[in-house]
Structures are given as C-alpha cells and as structure tokens.
Scaffold this active site. Sequence first.
Site, PDB file in Angstrom:
ATOM      1  N   GLY A   1       8.194 -33.359 -26.687  1.00  0.00           N
ATOM      2  CA  GLY A   1       9.555 -33.854 -26.457  1.00  0.00           C
ATOM      3  C   GLY A   1      10.333 -33.629 -27.747  1.00  0.00           C
TER       4      GLY A   1
ATOM      5  N   ARG B   1       6.237 -25.512 -33.395  1.00  0.00           N
ATOM      6  CA  ARG B   1       6.864 -25.214 -32.092  1.00  0.00           C
ATOM      7  C   ARG B   1       8.273 -24.681 -32.369  1.00  0.00           C
ATOM      8  NH1 ARG B   1       6.244 -29.113 -27.212  1.00  0.00           N
ATOM      9  NH2 ARG B   1       6.416 -27.127 -26.122  1.00  0.00           N
TER      10      ARG B   1
ATOM     11  N   GLN C   1       4.152 -32.726 -17.327  1.00  0.00           N
ATOM     12  CA  GLN C   1       4.809 -33.868 -17.981  1.00  0.00           C
ATOM     13  C   GLN C   1       5.462 -34.778 -16.953  1.00  0.00           C
ATOM     14  OE1 GLN C   1       5.141 -30.673 -18.880  1.00  0.00           O
ATOM     15  NE2 GLN C   1       5.489 -30.412 -21.057  1.00  0.00           N
TER      16      GLN C   1
ATOM     17  N   ASP D   1      16.142 -28.842 -25.425  1.00  0.00           N
ATOM     18  CA  ASP D   1      15.441 -28.549 -26.682  1.00  0.00           C
ATOM     19  C   ASP D   1      16.346 -27.846 -27.680  1.00  0.00           C
ATOM     20  OD1 ASP D   1      13.228 -28.798 -24.528  1.00  0.00           O
ATOM     21  OD2 ASP D   1      12.258 -29.072 -26.479  1.00  0.00           O
TER      22      ASP D   1
ATOM     23  N   ASN E   1      15.679 -25.549 -22.216  1.00  0.00           N
ATOM     24  CA  ASN E   1      14.884 -26.731 -21.826  1.00  0.00           C
ATOM     25  C   ASN E   1      13.619 -26.232 -21.116  1.00  0.00           C
ATOM     26  OD1 ASN E   1      14.566 -29.631 -21.694  1.00  0.00           O
ATOM     27  ND2 ASN E   1      14.908 -29.463 -19.502  1.00  0.00           N
ATOM     28  N   LYS E   2      12.784 -27.150 -20.741  1.00  0.00           N
ATOM     29  CA  LYS E   2      11.491 -26.829 -20.125  1.00  0.00           C
ATOM     30  C   LYS E   2      11.619 -25.778 -19.026  1.00  0.00           C
ATOM     31  CE  LYS E   2       8.317 -27.979 -21.085  1.00  0.00           C
ATOM     32  NZ  LYS E   2       7.530 -27.105 -22.002  1.00  0.00           N
TER      33      LYS E   2
HETATM   34  O1  MRU Z   1       7.050 -28.918 -24.010  1.00  0.00           O
HETATM   35  P1  MRU Z   1       7.655 -30.289 -24.107  1.00  0.00           P
HETATM   36  O2  MRU Z   1       6.958 -31.309 -23.304  1.00  0.00           O
HETATM   37  O3  MRU Z   1       7.839 -30.695 -25.560  1.00  0.00           O
HETATM   38  O4  MRU Z   1       9.105 -30.074 -23.491  1.00  0.00           O
HETATM   39  C1  MRU Z   1       9.964 -31.175 -23.418  1.00  0.00           C
HETATM   40  C2  MRU Z   1      11.275 -30.854 -22.789  1.00  0.00           C
HETATM   41  O5  MRU Z   1      11.540 -29.743 -22.387  1.00  0.00           O
HETATM   42  C3  MRU Z   1      12.277 -31.957 -22.766  1.00  0.00           C
HETATM   43  O6  MRU Z   1      13.142 -31.810 -21.673  1.00  0.00           O
HETATM   44  C4  MRU Z   1      13.117 -31.937 -24.055  1.00  0.00           C
HETATM   45  O7  MRU Z   1      12.300 -31.764 -25.182  1.00  0.00           O
HETATM   46  C5  MRU Z   1      13.921 -33.159 -24.211  1.00  0.00           C
HETATM   47  S1  MRU Z   1      12.920 -34.595 -24.503  1.00  0.00           S
HETATM   48  C6  MRU Z   1      13.960 -35.914 -24.664  1.00  0.00           C
END
Ligand code: MRU
Length: 350
Positions: free
Chosen positions: A47, A89, A196, A237, A247-248
């Site tokens: 996140g 990351r 997630q 992100d 974003n994801k």
């Molecule tokens: O790979 P992750 O679980 O870190 O990805 C998270 C996301 O894509 C969230 O939507 C983003 O980081 C916002 S979290 C408040």
Amino acid sequence: MMPRPLKYARGVLTVLDQLRLPHVVRTVACRDPGQTAEAIRSMRVRGAPAIGVAAAYGMAQAALASRARSSTALLKDLERAAARLKAARPTAVNLAWAVDRVLEAARKGRERRLPALKALVEEEARAVEEEDVRLCAAIARNGAELLRSGDRVLTHCNTGALATAGVGTALGCVTEAVRAGKALHVWVDETRPYLQGARLTTLELKEARVPHTLITDSTAGALMAAGKVDVVLVGADRVTAKGDVANKIGTYSLAVLAKHHGIPFYVAAPASTVDLSLADGASIPIEERPPEEVLSLQGRALAPKGTRALHLAFDVTPHTLVSALITERGVVRAPYDLNLPETLARPWEG
Ligand code: MRU
C-alpha cells in the site's frame, strides 16, 4: 482488533505480515534498512502510504546503525540506504517521497552533532507516520461527502488501514461515510494475484461492519451492466501532473467500464502521491513482478510447467476516465493540469 501494519520502537520496525492475513496474524521484526527494504519488496507491508512510512523508518534504522564519525559520512550512509529502499518497489511515489523527505531533513540538519542528527532523522520518520494519520482522516472526510446513502461502491485492491498509517484512503472514505450514518454496500474485487481484496479489504470491512460482497475481478462488468454499481472508488500509487493515475493492475479496465456505463470513477490519495515531475502516465515506472506469482496461487502451481506468464503489478488510467481525485486538500476535478497544481499549492494545516 487487528494490529497496525507498522510499529516502530528503538530501531526495530515491526511489520504485520500481510502475506499471511487473514488466517495467520503474525508480525516480522525488521532490524535494519535491508530487512525493511525486503519487507517492502516481498509485500509483507504494502500500500503506497504504508511503504512510504516503512521506508522512512528504514532511514531512521540506517542512521542508528551508522558508524560514521562525521555528518558528511552519515549523510553518505543515508544516501546508500535511500537508494536501496527506493529500489524496493518503483511505482508508488510515496516511497521515494518519504525517503527523500527524511534525507532532506538530515541534509538541513548536518551542522548538528552526530547524536542530534541521528535523532533528527528518527523524528522526521515519525513525522511522516503521524502526518499520514491526519492525511487519511482528511481524505476520508472529503471522500465520504461524495458517497450517498444506498450507494453500491466497487473497490479494487486494499486501500484501508492496512495500506496506510491511518484509516486508509479509498476505503477510509467508505468507513467514514458509514460512520456518518450512510448505508453503503461494497463490491470487493479479489485483486489477482496477491488477493489484497479477498484477504485484506474483506477483513477490514468485516471489522468495520460494512456490508460487502467479494467478487472475482472479471465480475465487475457484468455488475455494472446490471445496474448494480453506483460508484467506483480506488486508491493510487502515482498521479501525474495531467491527472493520469497508476494503481493496482485491473484499475484501468474498471475505469473504462465505468465510463461506458456512466458510473463515477473516483480516486483517493494524499498529495504525496502526485508526482508533478511527470507529465503523463506513459512515464510512470510500472513494477513488473516475478511471473511465478501469476503461475501459482499461495504456493500451489496453477499452470503447466514451462508456461510463460506476465505480471504487471500496476496499470495507468488516463485522466479522461477519472471523475475526481479526492485529496486531503479537497476534491479535484478536470482540468487536472490546472486544478491539481493549484490545489497542491494550497497550504494544508492538517
Ligand atoms: O501492490 P500493493 O498492494 O502495494 O498495491 C496497492 C495499491 O495499488 C493501492 O491501491 C495503493 O497503493 C493505494 S493504498 C492506500
């Protein structure tokens, strides 16, 4: 009550192992920046805001562990740790933002004696965490106002308390609206391959007593076509100066579907997620993770041996598909290239 995703005390960052949730509640102690970077890379902590806070504490660990005898040498150690943490990351800009913020505080304080300089680094990391709590609360309040009682909200990935130091971003808007008395129902995308949504968002909504239903990622279109989704609400992100949103993986498909069905598509994120140095989404570095993470599910092989797989962890949604960006400073709408810099320039007294 679920433990917080992160806890820092005297050089040790205790990370709630999000790979094991919801069935195993286990923490991992990270004692140096290398272990903290590894917890980020392996997604034990994940996140965007949470990895920013973890990396800030990684910098504090680097300061504590440093054997430098001058502030110049300490700064060199911090720069090395910063590079390692940032590489963990690449997509979430909050990580680089938090690391650079701590590094900058150290550079500004370089005239101090070494113990005071090390203490300053730790204080700045703590400030990043404390600020995130306030940012989340403000985003939640602003986003809750956009939700109407009766809304069926579709969300992707996990954007709640597990992904931040506070109540979360997109999911924080949902829990705040429910706390304010609005009746909502949440469609939770499972979010392949790390799940997630299935593992974490369901857990948080269950704890918050928000009615929800888990769906496979490919169910969203059918639900929209059936008129069963009123709002799509996700986190981010990285957001570019134009308002393009990383974003994801899977977010872009949701945005296209939402546009086709005339459903508002909202993105909630703190201002630290906006990267004004990038003109558009094509310049956002997209993390590519090991194909094994797609080829298997929780350690069990899915596809025949030798199958090739591609694992893009994020995608980019163009600003033309974003109805509004919810930030701690207010709700920003198009034209983003004008309104985003203007909103970000406003002082925030959170
Ligand atoms: O790979 P992750 O679980 O870190 O990805 C998270 C996301 O894509 C969230 O939507 C983003 O980081 C916002 S979290 C408040």
